[in-house]
Motif scaffolding. Structure first.
Motif, mmCIF file in Angstrom:
data_model
loop_
_atom_site.group_PDB
_atom_site.id
_atom_site.type_symbol
_atom_site.label_atom_id
_atom_site.label_comp_id
_atom_site.label_asym_id
_atom_site.label_seq_id
_atom_site.Cartn_x
_atom_site.Cartn_y
_atom_site.Cartn_z
ATOM 1 N N VAL A 1 1.390 4.235 -2.842
ATOM 2 C CA VAL A 1 0.972 5.566 -2.891
ATOM 3 C C VAL A 1 2.513 5.980 -3.190
ATOM 4 O O VAL A 1 2.342 7.065 -4.011
ATOM 5 N N GLY B 1 3.944 6.161 3.259
ATOM 6 C CA GLY B 1 3.907 5.660 2.173
ATOM 7 C C GLY B 1 4.381 8.292 2.012
ATOM 8 O O GLY B 1 4.640 8.280 1.472
ATOM 9 N N LEU B 2 2.619 8.212 2.440
ATOM 10 C CA LEU B 2 2.165 9.631 2.153
ATOM 11 C C LEU B 2 3.474 10.195 2.746
ATOM 12 O O LEU B 2 3.536 11.105 2.361
ATOM 13 N N LEU C 1 1.932 6.075 -7.092
ATOM 14 C CA LEU C 1 0.744 7.193 -7.957
ATOM 15 C C LEU C 1 1.388 8.704 -7.465
ATOM 16 O O LEU C 1 1.511 9.724 -8.932
ATOM 17 N N TYR C 2 2.409 9.067 -6.674
ATOM 18 C CA TYR C 2 3.031 10.338 -6.979
ATOM 19 C C TYR C 2 3.817 10.452 -7.219
ATOM 20 O O TYR C 2 4.201 11.203 -8.698
ATOM 21 N N ALA D 1 -0.317 15.299 4.394
ATOM 22 C CA ALA D 1 1.075 14.421 5.255
ATOM 23 C C ALA D 1 1.725 14.722 6.763
ATOM 24 O O ALA D 1 1.058 14.195 8.014
ATOM 25 N N VAL E 1 0.590 17.490 -1.243
ATOM 26 C CA VAL E 1 0.405 16.191 -0.426
ATOM 27 C C VAL E 1 1.477 16.081 0.847
ATOM 28 O O VAL E 1 0.717 15.922 1.884
ATOM 29 N N LEU F 1 1.263 -1.288 0.064
ATOM 30 C CA LEU F 1 0.107 -0.082 0.302
ATOM 31 C C LEU F 1 0.823 0.744 -0.040
ATOM 32 O O LEU F 1 0.502 1.830 -0.394
ATOM 33 N N ASP F 2 1.967 1.415 0.525
ATOM 34 C CA ASP F 2 2.498 2.782 0.839
ATOM 35 C C ASP F 2 3.621 2.098 -0.857
ATOM 36 O O ASP F 2 3.522 3.848 -0.616
ATOM 37 N N GLY G 1 0.063 3.088 4.058
ATOM 38 C CA GLY G 1 -0.554 4.020 3.585
ATOM 39 C C GLY G 1 0.016 4.879 3.603
ATOM 40 O O GLY G 1 0.275 6.278 2.996
ATOM 41 N N LEU G 2 -0.031 5.474 5.086
ATOM 42 C CA LEU G 2 0.362 7.018 5.143
ATOM 43 C C LEU G 2 0.936 7.158 5.379
ATOM 44 O O LEU G 2 1.931 8.233 5.318
#
Length: 507
Positions: free
Chosen positions: A8, A318-319, A11-12, A192, A188, A4-5, A315-316
């Motif tokens: 992310v 990775g954000l 996607l960036y 974060a 972003v 998941l990370d 997920g977060l």
């Protein structure tokens, strides 16, 4: 980190590619590549100026200062920058935009041939390129530390990954890609940073606990002034920030040069000043609380990264990594664009006038120069430890050398210093650089404040005093230039500054 990370992060990366492909359509000449065609909206210029003003080093080297010493970081870094940019919104920012309008400049150093002479322009350009090469190398080293903590990747691999991404959008998209990616990166980072504050508050027991952390931290963590960040250090760095953030750091000058008019550049500077006043408080608060959550870290420079790994769900994580990663990309990519402008618009025409005509430049040469600059800084990043580490490169080397380079460039824009000519510029530069090497390598027992203050103050005093002592009349083209930069005017093609002035010489 898990799938998941990494999703992310992917996607960036896709966002950067999409923005760059869009920006490539707007780049048809070096004017677009270096100055966004003079069409950058003030709000985009302001956000880009802010994002380009600091890198992931904030989350590494500065995180260690916050962990060990508390609020002093805000008062010798963020708050002085805000005041410096506020002052510059009146004195400097509008003049950069007017320079582009009057002289068709694309590089912040381009006007120096008229203001002083060609040798002065070349000396300041070459020394600035060398300084920024090491400065950008330090920032690549900082992002490598963060990537290593999050992913376990070897720092060399982290340097190569971040460098490759920067190469793509800097070389292909120019200033438009830089600025638009800066805005996306700010969004972003905003998400974060808020997520991190919420996570820290929840682990402390609620939002109210964020304001009581000082009762549980060492008493010195609320001291604004403490060694080595003394009052002298803060004042010296305030002078340096005033010079650096108002254009002495070339990529920041470019944000103002790209504004449509002086009033737009002023609004951009005011927006950036407001962001420096408020936004760092949100970034730093988790760093200040870190000793309570992780009291025995062996390496405080990893505190922010460790908090993200331990406190946030997948997920977060990775954000947050993306948010820190983006800061380095913002600053290094904009630095690369600015250095490229100086090399192609100032250095190459000065060295090889028959091959590179002054006032004209090739988009192909610009992209090749950007590529070579980034490669060189990546090599330096791989050897950062040889120069004393990231914090030494950022605070000592940059702080000590940026003043002598930027004083003739910034003060040369102001009518009050019209009598400080090429002799004052070169002497002040030489004495400032010489002073830095003396306090750095000969008188090694001096304080950090002295290492930072001595070069910039000696350079400043000489530049001002030599101008006061001068009795020779100021050249007419210098008087005309400084008068033209005082206010916005409706310029027509026929009333712009003659191109021949760009190559004028001072005897």
């Amino acid at each position: 980190m898990n799938v998941l990370d990494y999703a992310v992060m992917a996607l960036y990366a896709l966002m950067i590619v999409a923005i760059t492909l869009w920006a490539m359509r707007k780049v048809g000449s070096t004017r677009d590549f270096f100055a966004a065609g003079g069409k950058m909206p003030w709000w985009l210029s302001g956000v880009s100026h802010h994002m380009s003003g600091y890198s992931a080093a904030v989350f590494v080297a500065y995180a260690a200062v916050a962990y060990n010493m508390g609020i002093t970081l805000y008062f010798w870094w963020a708050f002085p920058i805000s005041i410096a940019v506020l002052i510059g919104s009146r004195l400097f920012a509008p003049r950069w935009a007017r320079l582009r309008i009057h002289m068709n400049i694309e590089s912040p150093m381009e006007y120096l041939a008229t203001r002083y002479n060609l040798p002065t322009q070349m000396v300041l350009a070459w020394s600035g390129v060398l300084l920024k090469t090491f400065d950008v190398g330090a920032k690549w080293a900082a992002i490598a530390v963060i990537i290593n903590v999050f992913t376990g990747l070897d720092p060399l691999i982290g340097i190569c990954i971040s460098g490759a991404l920067s190469l793509f959008y800097t070389v292909m998209g120019g200033l438009w890609a830089d600025a638009c990616n800066d805005f996306g990166q700010f969004v972003v980072q905003f998400v974060a940073a808020v997520v991190m504050v919420v996570a820290v508050a929840m682990h402390l027991g609620g939002f109210g606990e964020l304001f009581t952390i000082w009762q549980h931290l060492p008493a010195t963590h609320t001291d604004i002034v403490q060694e080595p960040y003394t009052l002298g250090f803060i004042l010296a760095y305030f002078v340096i920030y005033t010079l650096s953030y108002n254009g002495g750091t070339w990529n920041l000058a470019q944000r103002f040069i790209a504004a449509p008019a002086g009033r737009d550049a002023r609004k951009a500077a005011l927006l950036s000043a407001a962001l420096y006043l408020i936004w760092p408080l949100i970034l730093f608060w988790p760093m200040w609380a870190a000793p309570l959550l992780f009291p025995h870290l062996s390496d405080p420079s990893r505190s922010y990264s460790v908090m993200a790994m331990e406190l946030l769900p997948n997920g977060l994580i990775g954000l947050v990594l993306v948010a820190m990663f983006t800061h380095t990309l913002s600053m290094t990519s904009s630095d690369a664009n600015a250095i490229t402008a100086v090399v192609t618009r100032d250095i190459l025409p000065g060295m090889l006038p028959r091959r590179f005509q002054r006032g004209k430049s090739s988009l192909l040469v610009a992209r090749l120069t950007a590529f070579l600059f980034i490669i060189t800084t990546l090599i330096i990043a791989m050897n950062a430890s040889r120069f004393g580490g990231v914090l030494s490169l950022l605070i000592i080397w940059f702080g000590g050398l940026v003043g002598p380079i930027s004083i003739p460039m910034l003060l040369g824009l102001l009518p009050a210093f019209r009598r400080s000519g090429s002799a004052a510029a070169l002497v002040s530069w030489a004495v400032g650089v010489g002073t830095f090497f003396c306090v750095k390598f000969i008188f090694t027992d001096v304080s950090t404040a002295t290492q930072v203050a001595a070069p910039v103050m000696s350079s400043l005093v000489l530049f001002v005093v030599m101008g006061w002592l001068r009795r020779a009349p100021v050249r007419p083209e210098v008087d005309a230039l400084l008068t033209a930069l005082n206010q916005d005017q409706n310029m027509t093609a026929s009333s712009r500054w003659p191109q021949s002035h760009n190559a004028s010489q001072e005897g």
